[in-house]
Design a protein around this motif. Structure first.
Motif, PDB file in Angstrom:
ATOM      1  N   ARG A   1       0.875  -1.227  -0.285  1.00  0.00           N
ATOM      2  CA  ARG A   1      -0.078  -0.018  -0.018  1.00  0.00           C
ATOM      3  C   ARG A   1       0.739   1.351   0.003  1.00  0.00           C
ATOM      4  O   ARG A   1       0.363   2.026  -0.406  1.00  0.00           O
ATOM      5  N   GLY A   2       2.545   0.857   0.452  1.00  0.00           N
ATOM      6  CA  GLY A   2       2.824   2.546  -0.094  1.00  0.00           C
ATOM      7  C   GLY A   2       3.225   3.199  -1.443  1.00  0.00           C
ATOM      8  O   GLY A   2       2.688   4.097  -1.728  1.00  0.00           O
ATOM      9  N   GLU A   3       2.585   2.471  -2.094  1.00  0.00           N
ATOM     10  CA  GLU A   3       2.717   2.751  -3.384  1.00  0.00           C
ATOM     11  C   GLU A   3       1.011   3.715  -3.716  1.00  0.00           C
ATOM     12  O   GLU A   3       1.129   3.900  -4.732  1.00  0.00           O
ATOM     13  N   ILE A   4       0.274   3.371  -3.300  1.00  0.00           N
ATOM     14  CA  ILE A   4      -1.446   3.785  -3.482  1.00  0.00           C
ATOM     15  C   ILE A   4      -1.549   4.987  -2.785  1.00  0.00           C
ATOM     16  O   ILE A   4      -1.648   5.648  -1.530  1.00  0.00           O
ATOM     17  N   ARG A   5      -2.151   6.110  -3.954  1.00  0.00           N
ATOM     18  CA  ARG A   5      -1.487   6.989  -3.354  1.00  0.00           C
ATOM     19  C   ARG A   5      -3.047   7.594  -2.736  1.00  0.00           C
ATOM     20  O   ARG A   5      -3.697   8.816  -2.025  1.00  0.00           O
ATOM     21  N   VAL A   6      -4.454   7.361  -3.818  1.00  0.00           N
ATOM     22  CA  VAL A   6      -5.721   7.365  -3.512  1.00  0.00           C
ATOM     23  C   VAL A   6      -6.452   5.940  -2.936  1.00  0.00           C
ATOM     24  O   VAL A   6      -6.841   5.538  -3.755  1.00  0.00           O
ATOM     25  N   PRO A   7      -6.610   6.051  -1.905  1.00  0.00           N
ATOM     26  CA  PRO A   7      -6.918   4.692  -1.145  1.00  0.00           C
ATOM     27  C   PRO A   7      -8.733   4.251  -2.180  1.00  0.00           C
ATOM     28  O   PRO A   7      -8.882   3.083  -2.298  1.00  0.00           O
ATOM     29  N   ARG A   8      -8.986   4.949  -2.169  1.00  0.00           N
ATOM     30  CA  ARG A   8     -10.954   5.070  -2.672  1.00  0.00           C
ATOM     31  C   ARG A   8     -10.537   4.729  -3.662  1.00  0.00           C
ATOM     32  O   ARG A   8     -11.293   4.054  -4.465  1.00  0.00           O
ATOM     33  N   ALA A   9      -9.836   5.225  -4.695  1.00  0.00           N
ATOM     34  CA  ALA A   9     -10.323   5.455  -5.960  1.00  0.00           C
ATOM     35  C   ALA A   9      -9.488   3.797  -6.748  1.00  0.00           C
ATOM     36  O   ALA A   9     -10.240   2.575  -7.186  1.00  0.00           O
ATOM     37  N   PHE A  10      -8.314   3.374  -5.598  1.00  0.00           N
ATOM     38  CA  PHE A  10      -7.820   2.297  -6.322  1.00  0.00           C
ATOM     39  C   PHE A  10      -9.254   0.554  -5.607  1.00  0.00           C
ATOM     40  O   PHE A  10      -9.225   0.116  -6.125  1.00  0.00           O
ATOM     41  N   LEU A  11      -9.655   1.331  -4.402  1.00  0.00           N
ATOM     42  CA  LEU A  11     -10.418   0.402  -3.312  1.00  0.00           C
ATOM     43  C   LEU A  11     -11.811  -0.001  -5.148  1.00  0.00           C
ATOM     44  O   LEU A  11     -12.411  -1.148  -5.178  1.00  0.00           O
ATOM     45  N   ILE A  12     -12.478   1.302  -5.145  1.00  0.00           N
ATOM     46  CA  ILE A  12     -13.122   1.079  -6.393  1.00  0.00           C
ATOM     47  C   ILE A  12     -13.172   0.306  -7.253  1.00  0.00           C
ATOM     48  O   ILE A  12     -13.985  -0.220  -8.006  1.00  0.00           O
ATOM     49  N   LYS A  13     -11.911   0.461  -7.671  1.00  0.00           N
ATOM     50  CA  LYS A  13     -11.263   0.506  -9.062  1.00  0.00           C
ATOM     51  C   LYS A  13     -11.417  -1.672  -8.822  1.00  0.00           C
ATOM     52  O   LYS A  13     -11.793  -2.404  -9.611  1.00  0.00           O
ATOM     53  N   MET A  14     -10.666  -1.563  -7.688  1.00  0.00           N
ATOM     54  CA  MET A  14     -10.691  -3.028  -7.626  1.00  0.00           C
ATOM     55  C   MET A  14     -11.729  -4.323  -7.604  1.00  0.00           C
ATOM     56  O   MET A  14     -12.072  -5.316  -7.831  1.00  0.00           O
ATOM     57  N   VAL A  15     -12.675  -3.220  -6.510  1.00  0.00           N
ATOM     58  CA  VAL A  15     -13.857  -3.917  -6.679  1.00  0.00           C
ATOM     59  C   VAL A  15     -15.167  -3.695  -8.032  1.00  0.00           C
ATOM     60  O   VAL A  15     -15.852  -4.768  -8.200  1.00  0.00           O
ATOM     61  N   SER A  16     -14.688  -3.153  -8.312  1.00  0.00           N
ATOM     62  CA  SER A  16     -15.190  -2.894  -9.489  1.00  0.00           C
ATOM     63  C   SER A  16     -15.125  -4.019 -10.351  1.00  0.00           C
ATOM     64  O   SER A  16     -16.203  -4.589 -10.885  1.00  0.00           O
ATOM     65  N   ARG A  17     -13.596  -4.407 -10.626  1.00  0.00           N
ATOM     66  CA  ARG A  17     -13.391  -5.239 -11.597  1.00  0.00           C
ATOM     67  C   ARG A  17     -13.492  -6.616 -10.798  1.00  0.00           C
ATOM     68  O   ARG A  17     -14.089  -7.405 -11.618  1.00  0.00           O
ATOM     69  N   LEU A  18     -13.837  -6.966  -9.838  1.00  0.00           N
ATOM     70  CA  LEU A  18     -14.326  -7.979  -8.751  1.00  0.00           C
ATOM     71  C   LEU A  18     -15.629  -8.776  -9.633  1.00  0.00           C
ATOM     72  O   LEU A  18     -16.199  -8.701  -9.269  1.00  0.00           O
ATOM     73  N   ALA A  19     -16.103  -7.212  -8.939  1.00  0.00           N
ATOM     74  CA  ALA A  19     -18.571  -7.759  -8.928  1.00  0.00           C
ATOM     75  C   ALA A  19     -19.112  -7.828 -10.407  1.00  0.00           C
ATOM     76  O   ALA A  19     -18.999  -8.805 -11.059  1.00  0.00           O
ATOM     77  N   LEU A  20     -17.896  -7.391 -11.263  1.00  0.00           N
ATOM     78  CA  LEU A  20     -17.922  -6.760 -12.926  1.00  0.00           C
ATOM     79  C   LEU A  20     -17.665  -8.667 -13.384  1.00  0.00           C
ATOM     80  O   LEU A  20     -18.618  -9.182 -14.134  1.00  0.00           O
ATOM     81  N   ASP A  21     -16.864  -9.111 -12.813  1.00  0.00           N
ATOM     82  CA  ASP A  21     -16.249 -10.730 -12.612  1.00  0.00           C
ATOM     83  C   ASP A  21     -17.963 -11.502 -12.588  1.00  0.00           C
ATOM     84  O   ASP A  21     -17.710 -12.629 -13.333  1.00  0.00           O
ATOM     85  N   GLN A  22     -18.167 -11.534 -11.044  1.00  0.00           N
ATOM     86  CA  GLN A  22     -19.249 -12.008 -10.442  1.00  0.00           C
ATOM     87  C   GLN A  22     -19.818 -11.903 -10.862  1.00  0.00           C
ATOM     88  O   GLN A  22     -21.539 -13.006 -11.347  1.00  0.00           O
ATOM     89  N   LEU A  23     -20.663 -10.424 -11.665  1.00  0.00           N
ATOM     90  CA  LEU A  23     -21.777 -10.147 -12.435  1.00  0.00           C
ATOM     91  C   LEU A  23     -22.001 -11.832 -14.246  1.00  0.00           C
ATOM     92  O   LEU A  23     -22.872 -12.198 -14.408  1.00  0.00           O
ATOM     93  N   ARG A  24     -20.917 -11.216 -14.458  1.00  0.00           N
ATOM     94  CA  ARG A  24     -20.212 -12.345 -15.707  1.00  0.00           C
ATOM     95  C   ARG A  24     -20.539 -13.628 -15.338  1.00  0.00           C
ATOM     96  O   ARG A  24     -22.000 -14.426 -16.042  1.00  0.00           O
TER      97      ARG A  24
END
Length: 297
Positions: free
Chosen positions: A57-80
């Motif tokens: 997490r030392g390389e992550i400057r904006v945790p909110r944006a990082f987590l939204i991106k991660m959850v969106s990708r995981l949810a998209l896979d689950q939705l399919r």
């Protein structure tokens, strides 16, 4: 006693967990809008939590944006994957109703509107990429270049997907819903007219093209197809009430609006109404007990 390196790792993990918990409500609301199921949303968010704790997490400057991106990708896979399962579902598939306070921030009209039961149901007609773009743009107001990065597509293509999603939803989506007090009054009138067999009162409340959806999921007896049109919906409602006594009924706050939690015959059900211009255009009844766990009985 733990070695200094182990102590540092433990402290870092604890700090990472605390930071993740700050965003958990927002992430649950995001995943639910993708999936229409809080059970699936919780699985996605928990998976994201495990990945987050294993990330540098030392390389992550904006945790909110990082987590939204991660959850969106995981949810998209689950939705399919979920779409394949829903095609084999017994009867109409309806979203899982969820207590409003479990769905994360509701700071804007868009956040509230995109979690409304009727809207989440309508989003089932979208392709997974269309739904992803619609949620991320409409509810969370992400720029198209960020959405493009999440989907692995171009910003221009994401704009096209958003336009298509809007076109697919336009016929059945109404942005302006009654305030909670008016909604409760309409529910009260609807329930009283139904219980008293007041066909005139029910007729006045229902639009001509009203549709009733019933989700029993094969667990509870329910109509296997949508009931379409005022005359058929009236006959359906009165037939049920003549056959089964209505038990305890109370108003709950689900998906950003009042809903009815009712005991009918030997099971519980939740009824949500899509109200437009003072009339009921959609009746959504969730009877499947597997989908009522996030509404406290």
């Amino acid at each position: 006693m733990a070695a200094p390196d182990e102590q540092q790792d433990s402290a870092a993990e604890g700090g990472g967990a605390a930071e993740f918990e700050r965003y958990r409500p927002l992430l649950l609301g995001l995943a639910y809008r993708f999936l229409g199921s809080m059970w699936d949303a919780e699985d996605v968010v928990q998976d994201a939590c495990v990945r987050w704790l294993g990330t540098d997490r030392g390389e992550i400057r904006v945790p909110r944006a990082f987590l939204i991106k991660m959850v969106s990708r995981l949810a998209l896979d689950q939705l399919r994957s979920a779409r394949v399962t829903r095609e084999a579902y017994t009867g109409p598939w309806l979203p899982e109703p969820v207590a409003t306070d479990a769905l994360g921030p509701m700071d804007t009209a868009e956040l509230r509107d995109t979690v409304a039961f009727a809207t989440v149901h309508l989003m089932e007609r979208l392709t997974p990429p269309e739904r992803a773009v619609f949620v991320l743009r409409e509810a969370f107001e992400l720029p198209y270049d960020e959405i493009a990065d999440i989907l692995g597509a171009s910003a221009a293509h994401c704009r096209q997907l958003f336009r298509r999603a809007g076109q697919h939803l336009a016929d059945g989506r109404e942005r302006f819903t009654p305030v909670a007090e008016d909604h409760v009054k309409l529910f009260t009138r609807f329930l009283e007219a139904a219980q008293q067999g007041d066909l005139g009162g029910l007729t006045e409340l229902l639009s001509e093209d009203v549709v009733a959806w019933n989700d029993g999921g094969g667990r509870v007896r329910a109509a296997l197809r949508p009931v379409i049109g005022r005359a058929k919906v009236l006959a359906f409602i009165t037939g049920l009430l003549n056959r089964y006594p209505v038990g305890a009924t109370r108003v709950v706050d689900a998906n950003g609006a009042p809903a009815l939690f009712t005991s009918l015959d030997d099971h519980s059900q939740l009824t949500s109404l899509d109200v437009r211009d003072g009339r009921v255009h959609g009746i959504y009844v969730v009877l499947n007990p597997d989908k009522l766990g996030h509404i406290q009985a």
